[in-house]
Write a protein that holds these residues in place. Structure first.
Motif, mmCIF file in Angstrom:
data_model
loop_
_atom_site.group_PDB
_atom_site.id
_atom_site.type_symbol
_atom_site.label_atom_id
_atom_site.label_comp_id
_atom_site.label_asym_id
_atom_site.label_seq_id
_atom_site.Cartn_x
_atom_site.Cartn_y
_atom_site.Cartn_z
ATOM 1 N N ASP A 53 46.940 -70.007 24.741
ATOM 2 C CA ASP A 53 47.755 -68.807 24.937
ATOM 3 C C ASP A 53 48.807 -69.066 26.002
ATOM 4 O O ASP A 53 49.916 -69.486 25.697
ATOM 5 C CB ASP A 53 46.858 -67.625 25.303
ATOM 6 N N GLU A 90 38.988 -58.029 24.169
ATOM 7 C CA GLU A 90 38.169 -58.884 23.316
ATOM 8 C C GLU A 90 36.676 -58.625 23.496
ATOM 9 O O GLU A 90 35.865 -59.129 22.734
ATOM 10 C CB GLU A 90 38.477 -60.350 23.616
ATOM 11 N N ARG A 143 41.501 -72.069 22.306
ATOM 12 C CA ARG A 143 42.636 -71.307 21.789
ATOM 13 C C ARG A 143 43.705 -71.283 22.865
ATOM 14 O O ARG A 143 43.445 -70.901 24.000
ATOM 15 C CB ARG A 143 42.220 -69.873 21.438
ATOM 16 N N SER A 170 42.031 -72.352 16.451
ATOM 17 C CA SER A 170 42.563 -71.085 15.940
ATOM 18 C C SER A 170 41.593 -69.917 16.075
ATOM 19 O O SER A 170 41.913 -68.802 15.688
ATOM 20 C CB SER A 170 42.949 -71.241 14.463
ATOM 21 N N TRP A 171 40.388 -70.137 16.642
ATOM 22 C CA TRP A 171 39.385 -69.084 16.652
ATOM 23 C C TRP A 171 39.750 -67.949 17.605
ATOM 24 O O TRP A 171 40.603 -68.081 18.473
ATOM 25 C CB TRP A 171 38.007 -69.639 16.964
ATOM 26 N N GLN A 172 39.066 -66.804 17.390
ATOM 27 C CA GLN A 172 39.235 -65.631 18.241
ATOM 28 C C GLN A 172 37.906 -65.349 18.936
ATOM 29 O O GLN A 172 36.845 -65.364 18.309
ATOM 30 C CB GLN A 172 39.652 -64.410 17.410
ATOM 31 N N ARG A 173 37.960 -65.070 20.227
ATOM 32 C CA ARG A 173 36.738 -64.903 21.019
ATOM 33 C C ARG A 173 35.894 -63.733 20.532
ATOM 34 O O ARG A 173 34.669 -63.819 20.464
ATOM 35 C CB ARG A 173 37.117 -64.698 22.485
ATOM 36 N N ARG A 174 36.521 -62.600 20.197
ATOM 37 C CA ARG A 174 35.750 -61.404 19.865
ATOM 38 C C ARG A 174 35.238 -61.397 18.432
ATOM 39 O O ARG A 174 34.265 -60.732 18.125
ATOM 40 C CB ARG A 174 36.599 -60.158 20.107
ATOM 41 N N SER A 175 35.879 -62.124 17.550
ATOM 42 C CA SER A 175 35.547 -62.041 16.134
ATOM 43 C C SER A 175 34.091 -62.427 15.872
ATOM 44 O O SER A 175 33.605 -63.447 16.351
ATOM 45 C CB SER A 175 36.470 -62.968 15.326
ATOM 46 N N THR A 195 36.555 -70.822 24.699
ATOM 47 C CA THR A 195 37.268 -69.950 23.764
ATOM 48 C C THR A 195 38.724 -69.757 24.150
ATOM 49 O O THR A 195 39.596 -69.757 23.290
ATOM 50 C CB THR A 195 36.576 -68.572 23.679
ATOM 51 N N GLU A 196 39.014 -69.588 25.445
ATOM 52 C CA GLU A 196 40.359 -69.248 25.891
ATOM 53 C C GLU A 196 40.833 -70.236 26.952
ATOM 54 O O GLU A 196 40.065 -70.623 27.830
ATOM 55 C CB GLU A 196 40.390 -67.836 26.481
#
Length: 292
Positions: free
Chosen positions: A47, A246, A45, A64-69, A17-18
């Motif tokens: 950063d 997150e 993603r 483009s994804w977000q870990r917490r979403s 994810t990150e």
């Protein structure tokens, strides 16, 4: 990692994810895979660590994804994005690290026809264990049947870092026992992290290095240290790490402020070289509520 050399045309993609997580936890493994003959890329993603990963010799594939979403539309979009990336890159093997990449990446790999999948579950997470509130419990209920479909695919295997997680997944019917492998964590570089001399005392210093999450047990750890001090024991707590916004169980700023005002509690925040923490500690504590 001991492996026979393979054809240089074999392509391996790590999905995390990150970018910081790949840099801190999977870099040695990626180097070993490259030394074994794989062409290695990292889908994540981007950063603050993308340039470092590329400088280490690995191609970065931004997502483009977000870990917490946990938004369903966002999840479907992420699956489509990853599947498109897999079709474009045509990897021979994908290595999914942690719950969200395993779940969404596994669905994408099925859509894209990836030949082989490694699912690395470093922990079951708040959504699976129901420790992050109503949203996490709902997300876990939705994720379970999808996870079952991903982990039972005949072209995949799953690696876990403790026996409790293996038993939980097998007992729930989510993972075939014959496709579950236990590894001894992410590993430690014993040339870099060597035995340190005992620091002077008093006070006796207890250290914890972790993300500051309720799931990591940091609240009870602070409470235990305060109970010891109330009994007249000169014990200091060195709690190194930062909250993770997150994560739904992240410690709040108000809690941090309260802890910082307590006697004998020190919160140095993020520490780039954890040897600086352990050099000051007599006792190392992992107070986690859910990691084995």
């Amino acid at each position: 990692m001991n492996a026979s050399p393979v054809s240089a045309s074999r392509k391996l993609i790590y999905l995390v994810t990150e970018d910081w997580y790949f840099w801190s936890h999977r870099l040695p493994m990626a180097r070993a895979a490259r030394d074994a003959g794989f062409e290695v890329a990292v889908a994540t993603r981007v950063d603050k660590h993308g340039d470092r990963i590329e400088a280490a010799g690995f191609r970065v594939l931004p997502l483009s994804w977000q870990r917490r979403s946990i938004n369903p539309a966002g999840a479907l979009s992420a699956v489509a994005e990853i599947a498109a990336l897999y079709r474009r890159e045509a990897p021979d093997l994908v290595h999914h690290v942690a719950m969200k990449p395993v779940l969404l990446g596994g669905l994408a790999a099925g859509l894209a026809g990836v030949p082989a999948v490694v699912n690395a579950l470093t922990g079951l997470g708040s959504a699976f264990l129901g420790t992050g509130g109503l949203k996490s419990r709902v997300a876990g209920a939705v994720a379970r049947p999808l996870l079952r479909a991903v982990l039972k695919r005949p072209n995949s295997l799953t690696i876990l870092q403790n026996e409790d997680d293996r038993k939980t997944l097998v007992a729930a019917g989510l993972l075939p026992d014959e496709r579950a492998w236990i590894i001894r964590g992410s590993g430690v570089d014993t040339a870099h992290y060597q035995v340190l001399p005992e620091p002077p005392e008093p006070p006796v210093t207890v250290g914890c290095v972790a993300r500051l999450l309720a799931d990591k047990g940091v609240g009870p750890l602070v409470e235990a240290q305060q109970r010891l001090r109330a009994k007249g024991l000169d014990v200091r707590l060195l709690l190194a790490g930062t909250p993770d916004p997150e994560n739904p169980t992240s410690v709040t700023q108000a809690e941090l402020d309260r802890w910082a005002a307590l006697p004998g509690v020190e919160l140095p925040g993020h520490t780039a070289d954890v040897r600086q923490v352990w050099a000051r500690c007599h006792v190392a504590v992992l107070a986690s509520r859910r990691e084995g």
